[in-house]
Design a protein around this motif. Structure first.
Motif, PDB file in Angstrom:
ATOM      1  N   GLY A  82      -2.734   5.438  -0.701  1.00  0.00           N
ATOM      2  CA  GLY A  82      -2.243   4.097  -0.410  1.00  0.00           C
ATOM      3  C   GLY A  82      -0.888   4.048   0.254  1.00  0.00           C
ATOM      4  N   THR A  83      -0.294   5.212   0.534  1.00  0.00           N
ATOM      5  CA  THR A  83       1.011   5.233   1.186  1.00  0.00           C
ATOM      6  C   THR A  83       0.906   4.637   2.580  1.00  0.00           C
ATOM      7  OG1 THR A  83       1.595   7.221  -0.038  1.00  0.00           O
ATOM      8  CG2 THR A  83       2.919   6.713   1.896  1.00  0.00           C
ATOM      9  N   ALA A  84       1.919   3.880   2.988  1.00  0.00           N
ATOM     10  CA  ALA A  84       1.906   3.231   4.298  1.00  0.00           C
ATOM     11  C   ALA A  84       1.797   4.266   5.409  1.00  0.00           C
ATOM     12  CB  ALA A  84       3.174   2.393   4.482  1.00  0.00           C
ATOM     13  N   ALA A  85       0.972   3.955   6.422  1.00  0.00           N
ATOM     14  CA  ALA A  85       0.764   4.884   7.534  1.00  0.00           C
ATOM     15  C   ALA A  85       2.072   5.172   8.259  1.00  0.00           C
ATOM     16  CB  ALA A  85      -0.272   4.300   8.501  1.00  0.00           C
ATOM     17  N   ARG A  86       2.931   4.165   8.340  1.00  0.00           N
ATOM     18  CA  ARG A  86       4.218   4.331   9.012  1.00  0.00           C
ATOM     19  C   ARG A  86       5.070   5.386   8.322  1.00  0.00           C
ATOM     20  NH1 ARG A  86       6.104   0.514   7.163  1.00  0.00           N
ATOM     21  NH2 ARG A  86       7.638   1.489   5.804  1.00  0.00           N
ATOM     22  N   SER A  87       5.101   5.328   6.996  1.00  0.00           N
ATOM     23  CA  SER A  87       5.882   6.295   6.230  1.00  0.00           C
ATOM     24  C   SER A  87       5.319   7.700   6.391  1.00  0.00           C
ATOM     25  CB  SER A  87       5.893   5.905   4.747  1.00  0.00           C
ATOM     26  OG  SER A  87       6.502   4.649   4.558  1.00  0.00           O
ATOM     27  N   VAL A  88       3.986   7.826   6.369  1.00  0.00           N
ATOM     28  CA  VAL A  88       3.353   9.126   6.548  1.00  0.00           C
ATOM     29  C   VAL A  88       3.675   9.686   7.929  1.00  0.00           C
ATOM     30  CG1 VAL A  88       1.145  10.338   6.691  1.00  0.00           C
ATOM     31  CG2 VAL A  88       1.497   8.605   4.924  1.00  0.00           C
ATOM     32  N   PHE A  89       3.669   8.810   8.939  1.00  0.00           N
ATOM     33  CA  PHE A  89       3.937   9.244  10.319  1.00  0.00           C
ATOM     34  C   PHE A  89       5.326   9.845  10.441  1.00  0.00           C
ATOM     35  CE2 PHE A  89       5.856   8.250  14.459  1.00  0.00           C
ATOM     36  CZ  PHE A  89       5.001   8.968  15.303  1.00  0.00           C
ATOM     37  N   TRP A  90       6.344   9.127   9.946  1.00  0.00           N
ATOM     38  CA  TRP A  90       7.710   9.617  10.093  1.00  0.00           C
ATOM     39  C   TRP A  90       7.978  10.822   9.208  1.00  0.00           C
ATOM     40  CZ3 TRP A  90       9.727   8.721  14.366  1.00  0.00           C
ATOM     41  CH2 TRP A  90       9.590   7.491  15.008  1.00  0.00           C
ATOM     42  N   PHE A  91       7.307  10.900   8.073  1.00  0.00           N
ATOM     43  CA  PHE A  91       7.443  12.095   7.247  1.00  0.00           C
ATOM     44  C   PHE A  91       6.869  13.312   7.984  1.00  0.00           C
ATOM     45  CE2 PHE A  91       5.742  15.179   4.243  1.00  0.00           C
ATOM     46  CZ  PHE A  91       6.862  15.429   3.458  1.00  0.00           C
ATOM     47  N   CYS A  92       5.704  13.138   8.599  1.00  0.00           N
ATOM     48  CA  CYS A  92       5.096  14.240   9.352  1.00  0.00           C
ATOM     49  C   CYS A  92       5.966  14.649  10.538  1.00  0.00           C
ATOM     50  CB  CYS A  92       3.702  13.847   9.825  1.00  0.00           C
ATOM     51  SG  CYS A  92       2.490  13.732   8.486  1.00  0.00           S
ATOM     52  N   MET A  93       6.580  13.666  11.203  1.00  0.00           N
ATOM     53  CA  MET A  93       7.475  13.987  12.315  1.00  0.00           C
ATOM     54  C   MET A  93       8.646  14.835  11.835  1.00  0.00           C
ATOM     55  SD  MET A  93       6.326  12.798  15.181  1.00  0.00           S
ATOM     56  CE  MET A  93       7.774  12.743  16.232  1.00  0.00           C
ATOM     57  N   SER A  94       9.186  14.485  10.673  1.00  0.00           N
ATOM     58  CA  SER A  94      10.351  15.192  10.145  1.00  0.00           C
ATOM     59  C   SER A  94       9.999  16.536   9.535  1.00  0.00           C
ATOM     60  CB  SER A  94      11.058  14.312   9.098  1.00  0.00           C
ATOM     61  OG  SER A  94      12.172  14.973   8.546  1.00  0.00           O
ATOM     62  N   ALA A  95       8.883  16.587   8.798  1.00  0.00           N
ATOM     63  CA  ALA A  95       8.566  17.788   8.024  1.00  0.00           C
ATOM     64  C   ALA A  95       7.563  18.716   8.705  1.00  0.00           C
ATOM     65  CB  ALA A  95       8.028  17.391   6.650  1.00  0.00           C
ATOM     66  N   VAL A  96       6.851  18.235   9.730  1.00  0.00           N
ATOM     67  CA  VAL A  96       5.839  19.066  10.378  1.00  0.00           C
ATOM     68  C   VAL A  96       6.141  19.275  11.860  1.00  0.00           C
ATOM     69  CG1 VAL A  96       3.387  19.327  10.914  1.00  0.00           C
ATOM     70  CG2 VAL A  96       4.072  18.302   8.751  1.00  0.00           C
TER      71      VAL A  96
END
Length: 645
Positions: A82-96
């Motif tokens: 249920g995590t917001a797609a926006r949050s997942v996107f920026w986390f992936c940009m930063s961590a991946v």
């Protein structure tokens, strides 16, 4: 003529085949070394990526979050649904993505230089050393940011403070400590995302030059109770550790307990596992026949909210997934708004429509309701989107400059107007009987995590979440002039008291009924000691997380026996048996069965599991009595229905 002795040649006595074996052996060894070198290089760079991934995740937290701890991070990682797609996107940009880009440079350099002598690889090794230093620096900052040392120090200590003060809603003999009035009152509980007293001006207890939530301030002054006594400043709940993120805020106000889940605890993947030994607000209202609904503009599954509520009250969930699944021609169909799901403007509109319908049911049938909701527009964001979501009501708000201020002010106006609409004497959509018998509770779920937003707080300032009890009907007397010190634990018994309940001892969980003169744990032990003790190892939390008292008498007295819908439809191919809509599961079920007597013999049919339901088609004679059972792993047989064919 005698043969002259021929000079011996090097490798004399070796055959040509043997001479050829040496180069082949060297070639095999060379290839073997090459393979191991490749494996070692791949392992090295994968290890570097893992370190950079952790580093990128830490950078994401440091840039976007404020005042979070290790437990909050671990808990969120366990419940990402249920995590917001926006949050997942920026986390992936930063961590991946960022680590992959950073790592691509040394990988290419290594590929070009790996056959060169060591002295010519100096730039590569220098870059690696600098990267290692960066990882150590960011890791150290993150370690301090999450206060890992503090967590380790406290979690290694033991305390009995919680055990000594915990009060279960049922006594040792399973008799209730909470008694509802004859005419049950309704509850509308709205969690205000990240809303705190801090957002007001100094005259009202905040730190901002201009009050960001003036409507909520005025609403509490005119209609609400925040237990501030005669002090003109707003009062609110102090935020203890393990209560200061959304799910923990809902959990603590519903149970009077910290959301303490061990770092290595895995038993939280099913509602049966989520603090099975706890009796919550939802559980108590369920036993009294309340119609319970949870509303939110995001996915209800986010952070384990649906997991907790479905196992403690069997709520109906009206979230983004629910409204998005409606046909597009339906006026309540919503699409993703780019934030979390749909905005608070729609949330309050949906609640208003349902309030009108449920109010009429209350008048006609006497069934009380509990409408629980959480706003979302005032959630913290990230450095790219900004904190808070701007809808068409606040995008051009001229009173405030910052995006987060606009979002907070917008929610302040909308929620206040919603409450005022409900109690407005001229509002004919809500029956006067319902208005008189409905309490509103408005409460911030936790202090804001928006980075640096509350940096202007003076030294020693204690942040408090907004709290207001409106149209409460307590049965006990309390000192209305006293300014109380309380936490979210105290919301559990206080909310029940607002519904007119009588509470033996005026304590539940770790909370005190503020509509009485019972001392809170903050007042008794002080905020600092209580903050430390809730983080220490304590037997009661371990017990309540896993407790399974499956004695049938206990389950019956505490109203925890399972419920379900059963059916038996006779068709040409046989009788269609089913058990569906299973609620109030006290444990995992191994299987389901139907039993009936035929000719003096007991016939037992085992049903097939289909999703969450059980079904079977079988030839059954007419005139028999069918008994439907769910069978638990404990071997308990729970009868959930009877049908006479």
């Amino acid at each position: 003529m005698p043969n002259e002795e021929e000079p011996k040649l090097e490798n004399e006595g070796e055959t040509p085949a043997e001479n050829a074996g040496e180069p082949q052996k060297d070639l095999k060894q060379s290839r073997k070394k090459m393979v191991w070198r490749i494996i070692g290089s791949v392992a090295f760079f994968l290890g570097c990526f893992a370190l950079l991934f952790v580093c990128g995740a830490c950078v994401y937290m440091l840039v976007n979050w404020d005042d979070v701890g290790l437990v909050e991070v671990i808990t969120q990682l366990k419940m990402l649904d249920g995590t917001a797609a926006r949050s997942v996107f920026w986390f992936c940009m930063s961590a991946v993505v960022a680590p992959l880009l950073l790592l691509s440079v040394p990988v290419m350099l290594y590929a070009l230089w790996w056959r060169r002598p060591t002295q010519k690889k100096f730039p590569f090794y220098s870059a690696g050393a600098l990267a290692l230093i960066g990882i150590v620096v960011i890791g150290t900052i993150t370690w301090n940011f999450l206060d890992v040392s503090g967590y380790i120090a406290l979690s290694s200590q033991k305390t009995l403070l919680l055990d000594e003060n915990y009060v279960d809603p049922y006594d040792e003999e399973d008799n209730p400590r909470v008694f509802f009035p004859t005419m049950k009152r309704n509850l509308v509980f709205i969690y205000l995302e990240s809303t705190e007293v801090t957002f007001t001006d100094p005259a009202h207890g905040g730190i901002f030059e201009k009050n960001i939530i003036p409507e909520l301030t005025a609403l509490n002054e005119s209609m609400g109770e925040d237990f501030g006594g005669t002090d003109p400043k707003l009062n609110g709940a102090l935020s203890l550790p393990l209560t200061n993120w959304t799910t923990a805020g809902i959990f603590s106000t519903s149970t009077g307990l910290p959301c303490k889940i061990g770092l290595f605890e895995t038993a939280i993947g099913n509602k049966v596992d989520f603090f099975g030994g706890v009796t919550s607000l939802g559980d108590l209202l369920e036993t009294e026949g309340y119609d319970q609904t949870f509303y939110c503009g995001s996915a209800a599954t986010f952070g384990g909210r649906a997991l907790f509520l479905s196992g403690h009250g069997e709520f109906e969930f009206k979230d983004y997934e629910y409204y998005h699944s409606l046909p597009e021609e339906d006026p309540n169909h919503v699409d993703y708004d780019g934030w979390w799901g749909f905005n608070d403007q729609d949330l309050l509109r949906f609640m208003k429509e349902d309030l009108i319908e449920k109010s009429q049911t209350y008048v006609d049938e006497g069934r009380p309701f509990n409408m629980t909701a959480i706003t979302v527009d005032s959630h913290f964001g990230d450095i790219f989107s900004g904190d808070g979501h701007l809808c068409d009501l606040c995008r051009d708000d001229p009173e405030y400059d910052r995006q987060y201020e606009k979002a907070l002010h917008c929610d302040s106006k909308q929620v206040s107007e919603f409450v005022e609409w409900f109690y407005d004497p001229t509002n004919t959509e809500i029956d006067p009987l319902v208005k008189a018998n409905t309490a509103f509770v408005l409460m911030g779920d936790h202090p804001s995590m928006a980075k640096n937003f509350a940096d202007g707080a003076p030294k020693g300032y204690q942040r408090r979440t907004y709290a207001s009890y409106i149209n409460a009907a307590p049965v006990s007397a309390y000192d209305t002039n006293a300014r109380r010190e309380y936490s979210s634990f105290d919301a559990f018994p206080t909310t029940l008291a607002a519904l007119g309940c009588t509470i033996d001892g005026n304590r539940l969980g770790l909370g005190a009924n503020l509509f009485s003169n019972e001392e809170t744990l903050v007042e008794k032990y002080g905020f600092a000691r209580l903050s430390a003790d809730v983080q220490k190892e304590t037997p009661i939390m371990e017990k309540l997380l896993r407790l399974r008292n499956l004695d049938m008498t206990h389950l019956e007295k505490t109203h925890r026996l399972p419920k379900a819908e059963v059916s038996a439809l006779v068709e040409e191919d046989g009788c269609h048996l089913s058990i569906s809509s299973i609620k109030n599961d006290p444990e995992y079920f191994s299987y389901a069965k139907v039993e009936y007597e035929q000719g003096g013999d007991l016939v037992s049919l085992r049903l097939n599991k289909v999703g969450d339901d059980y079904e079977k088609v079988a030839p059954i004679p007419a005139g028999v009595e069918l008994n439907f059972y769910l069978v638990g792993r404990s071997k308990n047989e729970y009868k959930v229905g009877t049908i006479n064919l």
